[in-house]
Design an enzyme around this catalytic site. Structure first.
Site, PDB file in Angstrom:
ATOM      1  N   GLU A 129      -2.714  -1.945   2.067  1.00  0.00           N
ATOM      2  CA  GLU A 129      -2.610  -1.947   0.940  1.00  0.00           C
ATOM      3  C   GLU A 129      -3.802  -2.744   0.115  1.00  0.00           C
ATOM      4  O   GLU A 129      -3.645  -3.807  -0.405  1.00  0.00           O
ATOM      5  CB  GLU A 129      -1.471  -3.524   1.487  1.00  0.00           C
ATOM      6  CG  GLU A 129      -0.486  -3.028   2.038  1.00  0.00           C
ATOM      7  CD  GLU A 129       0.318  -4.587   1.738  1.00  0.00           C
ATOM      8  OE1 GLU A 129       0.806  -5.536   1.985  1.00  0.00           O
ATOM      9  OE2 GLU A 129       1.962  -4.150   2.520  1.00  0.00           O
ATOM     10  N   GLU A 138       5.234   0.810   6.514  1.00  0.00           N
ATOM     11  CA  GLU A 138       6.442  -0.874   6.484  1.00  0.00           C
ATOM     12  C   GLU A 138       7.254  -0.497   5.681  1.00  0.00           C
ATOM     13  O   GLU A 138       7.653  -0.288   4.803  1.00  0.00           O
ATOM     14  CB  GLU A 138       5.425  -1.460   5.212  1.00  0.00           C
ATOM     15  CG  GLU A 138       4.207  -2.012   6.643  1.00  0.00           C
ATOM     16  CD  GLU A 138       3.007  -3.550   6.216  1.00  0.00           C
ATOM     17  OE1 GLU A 138       4.075  -4.369   6.074  1.00  0.00           O
ATOM     18  OE2 GLU A 138       1.773  -3.529   6.486  1.00  0.00           O
TER      19      GLU A 138
END
Length: 505
Positions: A172, A291
């Site tokens: 991320e 995710e």
């Protein structure tokens, strides 16, 4: 009401990559400590790994587990988790405002993967660290003895390389919350140089570059374009993340969110194709949706720890969503979307696996049990392998905040060519109406129903917990049958089901 579906043997999407049914474990909350690892637990083995949890994981037949993060990895020193346990440092984790004892590191994790029949998908810190540390980590894990890192691994108890093939280049990195957050150009260049260096060590490694952490980011989808312009030829996958919540209490809007997921994947697929065309490349990059899950139930109870009000606790109860029956329907729709997008989504990891927004829960010193969402994930992992069918679906729909004319019936089909079996996963999103499913089977030969599993419940908020671990479970369905080349079944309001059909072709 009626839903008409046509499945044709020759109308397919793609071979489903088994890795779509992978999972994720982060050094966060109780995912590791009192999750998979609890020395002294009645079921613990000599390495301290809980046997009851290991069996629940083993039953899922998970191809890969991503580790050790997540936000945690962006300030993680992998060297802290190797060597004698008594010498490992306790570190403060800035991502989740907790502490970590490092009693579980790469050796223990890979051994656990062997125990449960899965493989590691290791994440590299490209937040607080960089290329050299990444190279050292990969050489430690996969390098030969006779070199510095290989000999250190041998000294720490493992002479043979771990041979980990799948690596994530950070986590991320588009997020301002991330330790070491970077712009798309900064990260894209670092990821490319890291990938080139790792390929100098081993050209066969499979590498995942960071895409957007969600589709609401202001930088999306420009982030993907810029990062891939830097790294396209050096990587194999770009990662996407998405979490789902029903904060408004509106079930209809909540169960339509996989329409947003579908658009997210389609947009990134288009961006991949744009960069590929601009580069005149013959190389293919796919999506690693590493995710995904429902995450909103625990937000309020987590605030004090995340704000630092409780100091730096070790393995506190964090992100412990207790899932209800409504979430079963959501997870079913998400998995159906991945099946239908199998041409581009080659890896997906439910986040996470144990205790932390997870299908498996544990009590320290006590029981381990299946949350409600364990079941659609289990059935998809076991029976959703093969070739995704391009179904023609006609179903009434409804208008939601995220999209118009959302079909009440969300359905995906899988053909296992080896056995000839067909598996259909269907969710009825209608609150009051049953649907009669009329499914035409074309090109498959003689067919018969061999399994029918249904999940329904009168209470959308019903949960499985320590006191009642089987409140929401699947049961054998009735009434599904094949006559000629037509499969018929009744889909009750707010229901998930799996219908499996054996065919002669």
């Amino acid at each position: 009401m009626k839903a008409s579906v046509t499945a044709h043997k020759d109308f397919t999407i793609a071979r489903i990559d088994d890795r779509v049914y992978s999972a994720f474990l982060e050094h966060l909350g109780r995912a590791i400590y009192s999750g998979i690892y609890e020395p002294g637990h009645p079921t613990a083995d000599a390495n301290g790994m809980r046997g009851d949890v290991a069996q629940l994981v083993r039953d899922l037949n998970i191809p890969f587990v991503r580790y050790p993060g997540g936000n945690f990895v962006s300030a993680y020193n992998w060297e802290d988790g190797v060597g004698p346990r008594e010498n490992r440092p306790v570190r403060l984790d800035l991502a989740w405002h907790t502490s970590d004892s490092n009693q579980v590191g790469v050796h223990e994790f890979v051994d656990w993967c062997d125990l449960v029949g899965t493989k590691p998908m290791l994440a590299i810190n490209l937040g607080s660290r960089g290329l050299d540390e990444a190279r050292n980590f990969v050489e430690y894990v996969n390098g030969p003895t006779g070199s510095y890192w290989g000999d250190l691994r041998k000294k720490n108890g493992r002479a043979d390389p771990f041979d980990c093939r799948l690596w994530c280049l950070g986590n991320e990195m588009d997020g301002p919350w991330q330790v070491g957050h970077k712009t798309a150009d900064e990260y894209g260049r670092l990821a490319n140089e890291t990938a080139k260096t790792l390929r100098a060590f081993d050209k066969s490694l499979e590498l995942v570059v960071c895409g957007s952490s969600n589709s609401d980011m202001k930088t999306y989808p420009e982030w993907e374009r810029i990062v891939l312009e830097h790294s396209y030829e050096s990587v194999d996958h770009i990662s996407l993340h998405m979490y789902f919540g029903n904060r408004s209490g509106n079930t209809a809007n909540y169960l339509a969110l996989n329409e947003k997921l579908d658009r997210y994947i389609t947009t990134v697929e288009s961006t991949i194709n744009l960069v590929k065309a601009n580069k005149r490349s013959r190389h293919d990059v796919y999506i690693s949706f590493d995710e995904w899950n429902v995450w909103y139930h625990s937000n309020e109870q987590d605030r004090a720890i995340l704000a630092g009000a409780e100091g730096w606790p070790h393995a506190p109860r964090l992100l412990e969503d207790i899932y209800n029956f409504e979430d079963v329907l959501q997870v079913g729709c998400i998995l159906n979307t991945f099946i239908r997008k199998s041409n581009v989504v080659k890896i997906a990891c439910i986040a996470q696996l144990v205790n932390v927004i997870a299908p498996i829960m544990t009590e320290p010193g006590g029981a381990a049990w299946r949350q409600t969402i364990y079941y659609p994930y289990y059935f998809a992992s076991i029976y959703g392998r093969g070739t995704a069918l391009n179904l023609a679906v006609r179903s009434p729909g409804y208008d939601a905040d995220i999209a118009d004319n959302v079909p009440y019936i969300d359905i995906a089909g899988v053909h296992d060519e080896e056995t000839g079996n067909l598996t259909f996963f269907a969710v009825n999103r209608h609150p009051n109406e049953s649907f009669e499913l009329d499914l035409a089977l074309q090109g498959f030969g003689a067919a018969r129903v061999i399994d029918h599993q249904v999940m329904t419940h009168a209470d959308l908020r019903a949960v499985n917990n320590l006191a009642n671990q089987t409140a929401v479970v699947p049961h054998k369905g009735t009434g599904a049958s094949v006559e000629g080349a037509r499969l018929t079944a009744r889909l009750p309001p707010y229901s998930w089901q799996m219908i499996r059909v054996s065919t002669a072709a």
